[in-house]
Design an enzyme around this catalytic site. Structure first.
Site, mmCIF file in Angstrom:
data_model
loop_
_atom_site.group_PDB
_atom_site.id
_atom_site.type_symbol
_atom_site.label_atom_id
_atom_site.label_comp_id
_atom_site.label_asym_id
_atom_site.label_seq_id
_atom_site.Cartn_x
_atom_site.Cartn_y
_atom_site.Cartn_z
ATOM 1 C CE LYS A 53 -3.782 -2.447 2.176
ATOM 2 N NZ LYS A 53 -4.353 -2.961 3.417
ATOM 3 C CD GLN A 97 -3.576 -4.682 6.453
ATOM 4 O OE1 GLN A 97 -3.684 -3.636 5.818
ATOM 5 N NE2 GLN A 97 -3.882 -5.840 5.914
ATOM 6 C CG ASP A 120 -9.951 -0.779 4.824
ATOM 7 O OD1 ASP A 120 -9.609 -1.263 3.733
ATOM 8 O OD2 ASP A 120 -9.304 -0.915 5.877
HETATM 9 N N1 GUN Z 1 -6.613 -7.240 5.896
HETATM 10 C C1 GUN Z 1 -6.719 -7.965 4.751
HETATM 11 N N2 GUN Z 1 -7.256 -7.204 3.778
HETATM 12 C C2 GUN Z 1 -7.509 -5.996 4.318
HETATM 13 C C3 GUN Z 1 -8.056 -4.794 3.811
HETATM 14 O O1 GUN Z 1 -8.439 -4.670 2.647
HETATM 15 N N3 GUN Z 1 -8.127 -3.754 4.687
HETATM 16 C C4 GUN Z 1 -7.717 -3.858 5.972
HETATM 17 N N4 GUN Z 1 -7.850 -2.794 6.757
HETATM 18 N N5 GUN Z 1 -7.208 -4.968 6.472
HETATM 19 C C5 GUN Z 1 -7.103 -6.025 5.642
#
Ligand code: GUN
Length: 284
Positions: A53, A97, A120
């Site tokens: 990211k 996350q 998200d």
């Molecule tokens: N963990 C696995 N995929 C994601 C996601 O798209 N967003 C977040 N915040 N955590 C994750």
């Protein structure tokens, strides 16, 4: 006939080209799009996602502000950080996350993120808006799945869509998005009696269960579009999906590979949501 392989990497790259231009435009108007990514603990997969990211933000000119808290961080410390980021006018998007360590309550944290920064799309405001067909942040993985179908000219209208997996992050929002595009939608889960039969009835088959190659090649209807949202690591450390790709591709009309399908799209749609959040700041 062998399937058309849906190139998620390419679709994501095309989206990112457009986003980069939008970022430049925002900057020329004095808005510096910024995404804050919060990682708690040392989960190796999470660390890898977060690094990806950050790298993508950098490539698009989006400011990435990372917070790495130790596994021992308290619930109060994390909530305080979220509150501070909510109040920071220089931050447009907040991503915490998942999964979080066991002593933290993921729902509580998702509820705490300000709706206008919930890139998200996991909070109640975003998910409620999705249900209500109102504009709002759409969760990135299901949004990416829809964009891949669109890019390859697969129109869900009038088709039977089957989703395997009922998670809040993927299965349920994807069902709503497919419904919005006029598909007839079935959501399957661990208690579905005839999973193979359901899968075989799908014109569009989306799988998000997190179990390596659970959906077999002969569960795929001839000519179906198959979206594989699983990311699993096999014994030799290779990434594999939830669908038996090699066999499924002999029957499917379209299929996404793992890696190179849903994964890159999720990040592209996160960038999309971040740019949308920054644009909203311009209007305010
Ligand atoms: N963990 C696995 N995929 C994601 C996601 O798209 N967003 C977040 N915040 N955590 C994750």
């Amino acid at each position: 006939m062998a399937a058309t392989i849906i190139d998620g990497k390419k679709v994501a790259a095309d989206i990112k080209v457009e986003l980069k231009k939008e970022v430049e435009e925002l900057k020329s108007k004095g808005v510096n799009p910024a995404l804050s990514v919060v990682l708690v603990g040392e989960n190796p997969a999470s660390k890898k996602y977060v690094a990806n990211k950050e790298k993508t933000c950098e490539a698009l000119g989006i400011k990435s502000v990372a917070y790495k808290l130790p596994e021992s961080a308290t619930r109060e410390e994390l909530l305080k950080l979220v509150d501070d980021l909510n109040a920071d006018p220089g931050i447009h998007g907040i991503l915490v996350q998942l999964p979080l360590p066991g002593h933290m309550n993921e729902k509580e944290v998702m509820h705490r993120i300000a709706p206008e920064k919930d890139v998200d799309g996991f909070g109640p405001d975003a998910l409620g808006r999705l249900l209500l067909d109102e504009p709002g942040f759409v969760p990135c993985t299901p949004h990416g799945a829809m964009k891949m179908l669109e890019a390859y000219g697969v129109d869900p209208a009038g088709k039977k869509a089957v989703i395997v997996g009922r998670s809040v992050i993927v299965g349920k929002p994807l069902a709503l998005l497919l419904l919005r595009k006029n598909a007839t939608v079935t959501i399957c889960h661990s208690k579905t009696p005839d999973l193979k039969g359901e899968c075989l009835s799908a014109d569009i088959l989306c799988v998000a269960v997190g179990r390596a190659q659970m959906v077999k090649g002969d569960w795929v209807k001839e000519g179906a579009a198959v979206i594989d949202i699983g990311i699993n690591v096999n014994e030799s450390g290779k990434l594999i999906g939830d669908v038996e790709f090699e066999k499924a591709k002999e029957r499917a009309g379209w299929i996404t590979p793992v890696p190179g399908g849903a994964g890159p799209m999720t990040i592209a749609m996160l960038m999309y949501n971040t740019v949308e959040a920054a644009k909203a700041g311009l209007k305010a």
